[in-house]
Enzyme design. Sequence first.
Site: not given
Ligand SMILES: O=C(O)[C@@H](O)[C@H](O)[C@H](O)CO
Ligand SMILES: [Mg+2]
Length: 400
Positions: A258, A158, A206, A208, A308
């Site tokens: 998420e 990320y 993402d 993030h 998610h």
């Molecule tokens: O959308 C996703 O799959 C990521 O944002 C993961 O959920 C996060 O890195 C936690 O594991």
């Molecule tokens: Mg994510």
Amino acid sequence: MENLKIRNIKTILTAPEGINLVVVKVETTDPEIYGVGCATFTQRYLTVQNAIEQYMKPLLVGKDVNSINDIWHSSIVSGYWRNGPVLNNALSGVDMALWDIKGKMAGMPLYELFGGKVREGAAVYRHADGGSVGQVEENVRAYMEQGYRYIRCQMGTYGGVGQSIVSPEGAPAGAYYDPKAYMKSIVGLFEHLRAQVGWDIELLHDIHERLTPIDAVNFAKKLEPFQLFFLEDALPPEQVEWFRLIRQHSSIPLAMGELFNNPNEWMPLITNRLIDYIRVHISQIGGITPARKLAALCDSFGVRTAWHGPGDTSPVGHAAHVHLDVSTINFGIQEWNGFNDAIREVFPGCPEVRNGYVYPNDKPGLGIDIDEKLAAKYPCENVLPTWTNARLPDGSPMTP
Ligand SMILES: O=C(O)[C@@H](O)[C@H](O)[C@H](O)CO
Ligand SMILES: [Mg+2]
């Protein structure tokens, strides 16, 4: 005949892929009928186990298994404080297990209880990463060859690549990244991918929550020409008001959620049409009961679902997604992590993907089980995560 009652609630902890999973098993007064649910909060799994065993179990043993609505609403207020992580996960696991039981009692797969299918399979996206644009391209092509038509592209997980981080003396250890280098490398990645793999494949990304809000506005504009299917988590949950600005400057489709726990986090984004896809973690918001209400709310506002679906959701949770996906009119896309052989063995009945679509099976309820003996072969390890210790070049903590 007397209604079935909850006889026992168990927590099963297992890590067949090295990721700590929390599965709830609700046993009933009929020894043949039980349900399973996902309560996974991988970074704090022992606290969820504690919440289930010390609070949910004493609260719910003896209750009528038919009363999902009553159990959900009375459970969420039982501790008075509500809508937070851990307790929400515990409730998610119990709620899914009760739906599983209801499906088994009705002799129907859950998608039938939800009103029936509007699609036979749900389109999924996979996650391609790499240390260079060439590596990401290779991984994108490998997924395309397997029949996937939606691929989320990241580089350097990320944080991006191409970083030369200079920190002050005495800066603490951490997962360092440079937001400027990240943005630059990802624009380069999408230039490369569109030039090399073309425009017939849906690409996603993402962020993030790794940027300041104004950088996110700028970055969304920069990515707009690459026609992404969606841009995910452009902002941290604390800064969602900035979605208005992103919207004013670009028509890039936005996905968010998420990390959400509380309906007040998603409500304004949906009712003001500030996002296009809702991505909550169903094993986090309280299970299938609130997810169905949320999907219906989104439908009224033209927002679609993209539950998610990372590796830190158990296959039981993935199965719940798929039942919702095939029966929800405003379904958009399903994140798909894929299962290794160990996890398939521990969880008989895992949903299957063929040619980019995931299919639920037709067994009653969620259609998935857990083999407790096999699950015990893959014990969880209580290690603090390091990737969440994200830090900016100057050493200060940042959202991971
Ligand atoms: O959308 C996703 O799959 C990521 O944002 C993961 O959920 C996060 O890195 C936690 O594991
Ligand atoms: Mg994510």
